[in-house]
Scaffold this motif. Structure first.
Motif, PDB file in Angstrom:
ATOM      1  N   LEU A 233       3.431   3.228  12.693  1.00  0.00           N
ATOM      2  CA  LEU A 233       2.269   3.260  11.814  1.00  0.00           C
ATOM      3  C   LEU A 233       2.038   4.656  11.262  1.00  0.00           C
ATOM      4  O   LEU A 233       1.925   4.851  10.041  1.00  0.00           O
ATOM      5  CB  LEU A 233       1.034   2.781  12.578  1.00  0.00           C
TER       6      LEU A 233
ATOM      7  N   ASP B  25       2.060  -0.137   7.485  1.00  0.00           N
ATOM      8  CA  ASP B  25       0.703   0.252   7.113  1.00  0.00           C
ATOM      9  C   ASP B  25      -0.357  -0.345   8.027  1.00  0.00           C
ATOM     10  O   ASP B  25      -1.486   0.152   8.083  1.00  0.00           O
ATOM     11  CB  ASP B  25       0.405  -0.180   5.677  1.00  0.00           C
TER      12      ASP B  25
ATOM     13  N   GLY C 176       4.297   6.077   8.609  1.00  0.00           N
ATOM     14  CA  GLY C 176       4.281   5.424   7.304  1.00  0.00           C
ATOM     15  C   GLY C 176       5.301   4.322   7.158  1.00  0.00           C
ATOM     16  O   GLY C 176       5.428   3.738   6.082  1.00  0.00           O
TER      17      GLY C 176
ATOM     18  N   ILE D   9       1.492  -3.833   0.973  1.00  0.00           N
ATOM     19  CA  ILE D   9       1.044  -3.381   2.288  1.00  0.00           C
ATOM     20  C   ILE D   9       1.977  -4.002   3.320  1.00  0.00           C
ATOM     21  O   ILE D   9       2.280  -5.199   3.263  1.00  0.00           O
ATOM     22  CB  ILE D   9      -0.430  -3.762   2.538  1.00  0.00           C
TER      23      ILE D   9
ATOM     24  N   ASP E 196      -7.039   5.937   6.948  1.00  0.00           N
ATOM     25  CA  ASP E 196      -7.271   4.758   6.112  1.00  0.00           C
ATOM     26  C   ASP E 196      -8.595   4.073   6.461  1.00  0.00           C
ATOM     27  O   ASP E 196      -8.661   2.871   6.734  1.00  0.00           O
ATOM     28  CB  ASP E 196      -6.104   3.775   6.253  1.00  0.00           C
TER      29      ASP E 196
ATOM     30  N   VAL F   3      -4.796   0.478  11.968  1.00  0.00           N
ATOM     31  CA  VAL F   3      -4.445   1.195  10.740  1.00  0.00           C
ATOM     32  C   VAL F   3      -4.446   2.692  11.038  1.00  0.00           C
ATOM     33  O   VAL F   3      -4.941   3.128  12.079  1.00  0.00           O
ATOM     34  CB  VAL F   3      -5.425   0.885   9.584  1.00  0.00           C
ATOM     35  N   ARG F   4      -3.907   3.474  10.119  1.00  0.00           N
ATOM     36  CA  ARG F   4      -3.912   4.915  10.311  1.00  0.00           C
ATOM     37  C   ARG F   4      -5.336   5.467  10.264  1.00  0.00           C
ATOM     38  O   ARG F   4      -6.213   4.916   9.574  1.00  0.00           O
ATOM     39  CB  ARG F   4      -3.046   5.597   9.241  1.00  0.00           C
TER      40      ARG F   4
ATOM     41  N   TYR G  42      -3.639  -7.331  -1.863  1.00  0.00           N
ATOM     42  CA  TYR G  42      -2.350  -6.677  -1.669  1.00  0.00           C
ATOM     43  C   TYR G  42      -1.208  -7.686  -1.714  1.00  0.00           C
ATOM     44  O   TYR G  42      -1.394  -8.880  -1.472  1.00  0.00           O
ATOM     45  CB  TYR G  42      -2.305  -5.972  -0.304  1.00  0.00           C
TER      46      TYR G  42
ATOM     47  N   LEU H 127      -7.668   4.058  -2.149  1.00  0.00           N
ATOM     48  CA  LEU H 127      -6.837   3.240  -1.280  1.00  0.00           C
ATOM     49  C   LEU H 127      -6.463   1.944  -1.991  1.00  0.00           C
ATOM     50  O   LEU H 127      -7.290   1.276  -2.574  1.00  0.00           O
ATOM     51  CB  LEU H 127      -7.592   2.923   0.008  1.00  0.00           C
TER      52      LEU H 127
ATOM     53  N   MET I  21       0.852  -1.191   0.000  1.00  0.00           N
ATOM     54  CA  MET I  21       0.000   0.000   0.000  1.00  0.00           C
ATOM     55  C   MET I  21       0.878   1.226   0.000  1.00  0.00           C
ATOM     56  O   MET I  21       1.879   1.288   0.691  1.00  0.00           O
ATOM     57  CB  MET I  21      -0.895   0.011   1.245  1.00  0.00           C
ATOM     58  N   LYS I  22       0.468   2.194  -0.776  1.00  0.00           N
ATOM     59  CA  LYS I  22       1.263   3.408  -0.858  1.00  0.00           C
ATOM     60  C   LYS I  22       1.304   4.116   0.477  1.00  0.00           C
ATOM     61  O   LYS I  22       0.302   4.284   1.137  1.00  0.00           O
ATOM     62  CB  LYS I  22       0.670   4.349  -1.903  1.00  0.00           C
ATOM     63  N   LYS I  23       2.478   4.523   0.877  1.00  0.00           N
ATOM     64  CA  LYS I  23       2.595   5.401   2.025  1.00  0.00           C
ATOM     65  C   LYS I  23       1.996   6.746   1.657  1.00  0.00           C
ATOM     66  O   LYS I  23       1.921   7.105   0.483  1.00  0.00           O
ATOM     67  CB  LYS I  23       4.067   5.569   2.422  1.00  0.00           C
TER      68      LYS I  23
END
Length: 255
Positions: free
Chosen positions: A86, A92, A89, A34, A226, A222-223, A70, A23, A1-3
């Motif tokens: 987390l 994830d 970044g 991810i 997200d 998760v963040r 992912y 996402l 997963m992209k930061k």
């Protein structure tokens, strides 16, 4: 997963302006990775014959890899810094027998619970009878994982001295403190205690018992931004609970 930073930079390069990317999409690259943060914690995430395995390893691969599509990578972290890892970044997802607490809810998003847990006391078998409730930990050396649910519970025991709390970097090292005699007892997750103590284990002379700590629940971290990922994880966990996969996985590693 992209930061987050990578996603923003990629959006600038591709579109000439900053936009929100869906996402899990790689934008102008093909990176769909991810990163799952974990500690070595049998039976949740541990190494066997040089390969990472365990309940949460397998569950994360199933949910994030097979169900959400992912490419899953695992990165070992220091548990005390999991939120920083987390939100910076560096990882994830936190998927490692993480107890859901109000403090964590303030800092990150947490999935629906997927397992019940409880903190238990671990001590040499011939000394287990000396402990009946949390107050019996006052005046003894207690090992806990730094930043863990056990750390918070033990710290709050009335009359306990901070100098008597040995904060290790992992639950397995807290257990080793008891084995070596450096600490009188440890407080760890029952999931680990069931797997790593007693007859047939490397800690055959050590046992565990419940001393009144309340039941807890495990969740995936998760963040906060997200939300879509968290929703998808919840949907996948609900599906796995409904079809019996969660029960099968529990029996495989903890039954």
């Amino acid at each position: 997963m992209k930061k987050i930073l990578t996603a923003v930079l990629c959006a600038v390069l591709c579109l000439g302006t900053v936009v929100a990317l869906p996402l899990g999409f790689a934008g102008c690259g093909d990176d769909n990775t991810i990163v799952v943060g974990y500690t070595l914690y049998e039976p949740m995430n541990y190494e066997e014959n040089g390969e990472l395995t365990g309940h949460d390893t397998e569950l994360a691969e199933l949910v994030l890899g097979e169900m959400l599509g992912y490419d899953v990578e695992f990165q070992i972290i220091q548990w005390d810094y999991k939120v920083m890892e987390l939100n910076s970044g560096n990882i994830d997802v936190i998927w490692n027998g993480m107890t859901i607490t109000d403090e964590l809810k303030d800092a990150i998003l947490i999935s629906d619970p997927y397992m019940v847990n409880q903190q238990v006391l671990v001590a040499p078998n011939d000394e287990l009878a000396d402990y009946t409730d949390a107050s019996d930990l006052v005046g003894v050396k207690v090992a806990v994982e730094s930043g863990s649910a056990a750390d918070a519970l033990v710290t709050e025991i009335e009359g306990i001295s901070d100098k008597d709390i040995m904060r290790a970097e992992s639950q397995s090292k807290a257990l080793m403190e008891v084995k070596s005699g450096a600490s009188d007892v440890a407080v760890i997750d029952i999931t680990m205690a069931q797997s790593m103590t007693g007859e047939g284990t490397s800690y055959a002379d050590i046992g565990y018992k419940k001393i009144g700590f309340a039941e807890e629940q495990y969740g995936v971290g998760v963040r906060k931004e997200d939300t879509e990922l968290c929703d998808k994880i919840n949907e996948a966990l609900a599906e796995l609970k409904e079809d019996g996969t969660l029960d099968e996985l529990y029996q495989k590693y903890l039954g």
